[in-house]
Design an enzyme around this catalytic site. Structure first.
Site, mmCIF file in Angstrom:
data_model
loop_
_atom_site.group_PDB
_atom_site.id
_atom_site.type_symbol
_atom_site.label_atom_id
_atom_site.label_comp_id
_atom_site.label_asym_id
_atom_site.label_seq_id
_atom_site.Cartn_x
_atom_site.Cartn_y
_atom_site.Cartn_z
ATOM 1 N N SER A 187 1.163 0.185 13.908
ATOM 2 C CA SER A 187 0.612 0.146 12.620
ATOM 3 C C SER A 187 1.617 -0.113 11.845
ATOM 4 O O SER A 187 2.995 0.127 12.291
ATOM 5 C CB SER A 187 -0.079 1.513 12.631
ATOM 6 O OG SER A 187 0.982 2.562 12.384
ATOM 7 N N LYS A 188 1.205 -0.273 10.348
ATOM 8 C CA LYS A 188 2.485 -0.290 9.345
ATOM 9 C C LYS A 188 3.540 0.822 9.396
ATOM 10 O O LYS A 188 4.473 0.991 9.375
ATOM 11 C CB LYS A 188 1.806 -0.605 8.037
ATOM 12 C CG LYS A 188 1.359 -1.946 7.767
ATOM 13 C CD LYS A 188 1.633 -2.281 6.338
ATOM 14 C CE LYS A 188 1.187 -3.739 6.114
ATOM 15 N NZ LYS A 188 0.171 -4.118 5.689
ATOM 16 N N ARG A 189 2.849 1.959 9.323
ATOM 17 C CA ARG A 189 3.347 3.324 9.277
ATOM 18 C C ARG A 189 4.428 3.487 10.684
ATOM 19 O O ARG A 189 5.619 3.815 10.407
ATOM 20 C CB ARG A 189 2.460 4.796 9.453
ATOM 21 C CG ARG A 189 3.019 5.962 9.076
ATOM 22 C CD ARG A 189 1.800 6.776 8.911
ATOM 23 N NE ARG A 189 1.009 6.867 9.970
ATOM 24 C CZ ARG A 189 1.196 7.651 11.044
ATOM 25 N NH1 ARG A 189 1.970 8.445 11.054
ATOM 26 N NH2 ARG A 189 0.251 7.578 12.218
ATOM 27 N N ALA A 241 7.472 1.197 9.951
ATOM 28 C CA ALA A 241 8.319 1.680 9.225
ATOM 29 C C ALA A 241 9.255 2.998 9.886
ATOM 30 O O ALA A 241 10.522 3.034 9.545
ATOM 31 C CB ALA A 241 7.678 2.132 7.829
#
Ligand code: GLU
Length: 493
Positions: A256-258, A261
């Site tokens: 996911s994006k999280r 990051a």
């Protein structure tokens, strides 16, 4: 696998950063093309104008070059099947949509977006899979022609057969059979005259004489549609190869994006543009990604040339691969150990310069054997060897005090060491180490106490490459100056 030269293509959409998945498909495409004496093509699929991100295309060019996967044809290198950007090929798609309308495989659809939205909501309410309700499928051709002549906006939809089944063959997965009544009348050409992926990719793969389509398994859902489109044109199908998906490190679902990051915070990335900055090498990244979807042994260390030797599409596997960044570290470190000293020095230099250091190339070559084994990423050279290129090192006074001793005793050790070292004709390690060891012996102190003080004084850090080899490279004058500074600091505590 046929020995006919393969024409393969990577067809990314410039809608974001170039992803590891694109690099992996490109690698397999490249290997297959080169292995068979064929061509590897870059095609930019930029027909979704709303999602196009400025700079993304350049990132793809740069990413592929950084990886060493040079394409034979592409937007910035040309080729006889161009243009290689889909927005520059609109007329080709429009002509092909017409061919399908004329042979009864497609039809113009005049349904307005708000009506389609309503139909979708009603289907949702009835718990049906959303699909086009077929209103324009049954329009008489002359009625459709009249509405087009009147300037009404329309899309072109594929007329999916309703009866029977479609059998689509994937090289890794075998035959995939689906009942046609489950298929939808997908849009091929949008009302702005631009094609959807379904039409553009199929037309281009044919026009560009692509022999093998390697792509992500997210396309399996529309694979039967694509096969039907190829057949509606009466063309031969390419060999279809849907690759495995990448899962997040836990193996549960996609990154996911999280999580992306979070990986970046740990010094990892799934975007090619970050890899170089983080100190990864193209060799490490390629070896790592090659093995996520290719059934060779997990530990196989291969350069691109070695991969070329062993590659076969039959060796690719469809099972999902969890992203494992520790494996990336492993392959990166392993390849770093395989580079020649000159090559490694050239690769380390930009990282040292980025750190504002003044790089002396001779010194850099000399430190390679001292630090090579410790490097996992190229930028690790700053932690292990940055001090070689500093005029002065910054010392933390508390680091200069040896364990179990106080500042006064540590200063005494530094003074004695200064005396021993300054008496030497040169600081080569063979001359410096024996008298310092003799001093340790006679002092009754522990070797780490004495060498630790000198190490911090000379390198500015508690951990460093072998001390005397390092001092030899730094040179007598600088070493003595640094020890003198340390004595000054200790005397002030
Ligand atoms: N433009 C498509 C994508 O980025 C390409 C898929 C394909 O290789 O056909 O997913």
């Amino acid at each position: 696998m046929s020995i006919k030269p393969a024409r393969t293509r990577i067809a990314p959409s410039p809608t974001g950063h170039m992803h590891l998945g694109t690099a992996r498909v490109a690698l397999y495409d490249y290997l297959l093309a080169k292995k068979t004496g064929g061509q590897f093509i870059l095609r930019i699929e930029d027909t979704d104008l709303k999602r196009t991100v400025p700079g993304a295309e350049q990132e793809i060019f740069d990413g592929l070059r950084w990886l060493g996967l040079q394409y034979d044809e592409g937007p910035d290198v040309g080729g006889k099947f161009g243009p290689y950007r889909q927005t520059e090929r609109r007329e080709i798609y429009q002509q092909h949509a017409k061919i399908l309308i004329n042979n009864g495989s497609a039809y113009p659809c005049f349904c307005a977006p708000d009506r389609l939205e309503k139909v979708k909501q009603e289907q949702n309410a009835r718990k049906e899979n959303p699909h086009y309700d077929g209103t324009c499928r049954v329009l008489a051709p002359d009625e459709a022609a009249r509405r087009i002549a009147n300037g009404e906006a329309y899309t072109v939809r594929f007329k999916m057969p309703h009866d029977g089944v479609t059998v689509a063959h994937d090289h890794l997965r075998g035959d995939i059979t689906i009942e046609n009544k489950q298929l939808n009348d997908y849009v091929l050409l949008k009302s702005d005259g631009l094609p959807t992926y379904h039409l553009a990719a199929i037309v281009d793969d044919h026009e560009m004489q692509i022999t093998h389509v390697l792509r992500g398994s997210e396309w399996l859902g529309t694979f039967p549609l694509h096969v039907n489109i190829v057949r509606a044109f009466g063309w031969d199908e390419p060999i279809w190869i849907h690759l495995s998906v990448f899962l997040k490190p836990s193996g549960k679902g996609k990154m996911s994006k999280r999580e992306t990051a979070a990986a970046m915070k740990d010094g990892y990335s799934i975007f090619i543009k970050d890899m170089e900055e983080l100190g990864f090498t193209p060799e490490g990244v390629l070896n790592w990604s090659a093995l996520m979807g290719w059934g060779v042994a997990e530990d196989d260390v291969m350069t691109t040339a070695q991969m070329l030797d062993r590659f076969s599409v039959d060796g690719l596997t469809p099972s999902p691969a969890a992203i494992n960044f520790q494996r990336l570290d492993h392959f990166n470190a392993t390849h770093i150990r395989l580079f020649t000293a000159t090559d490694l020095a050239a690769r380390l230099k930009p990282y040292l310069i980025r750190e504002g250091l003044n790089v002396d190339e001779d010194a850099l070559l000399k430190i390679i054997p001292l630090i090579r084994e410790r490097l996992v990423t190229l930028d690790d050279c700053i932690a292990f060897g940055g001090f070689f290129f500093k005029d002065e090192v910054t010392l933390a006074p508390e680091d200069l005090i040896a364990k179990g001793l106080d500042a006064k005793q540590s200063a005494e050790i530094a003074r004695k060491s200064y005396e021993i070292l300054s008496a030497l004709a040169s600081m080569d390690h063979a001359s410096a180490e024996p008298p310092m060891r003799a001093y340790v012996e006679s002092s009754g102190l522990n070797i780490n106490q004495i060498f630790g003080i000198i190490r911090v004084a000379v390198t500015g850090q508690k951990v460093s490459p072998p001390l005397f080899e390092s001092m030899e490279i730094i040179g007598k004058e600088k070493c003595l100056q640094r020890i003198k500074n340390a004595i000054g600091i200790l005397e002030k505590i």
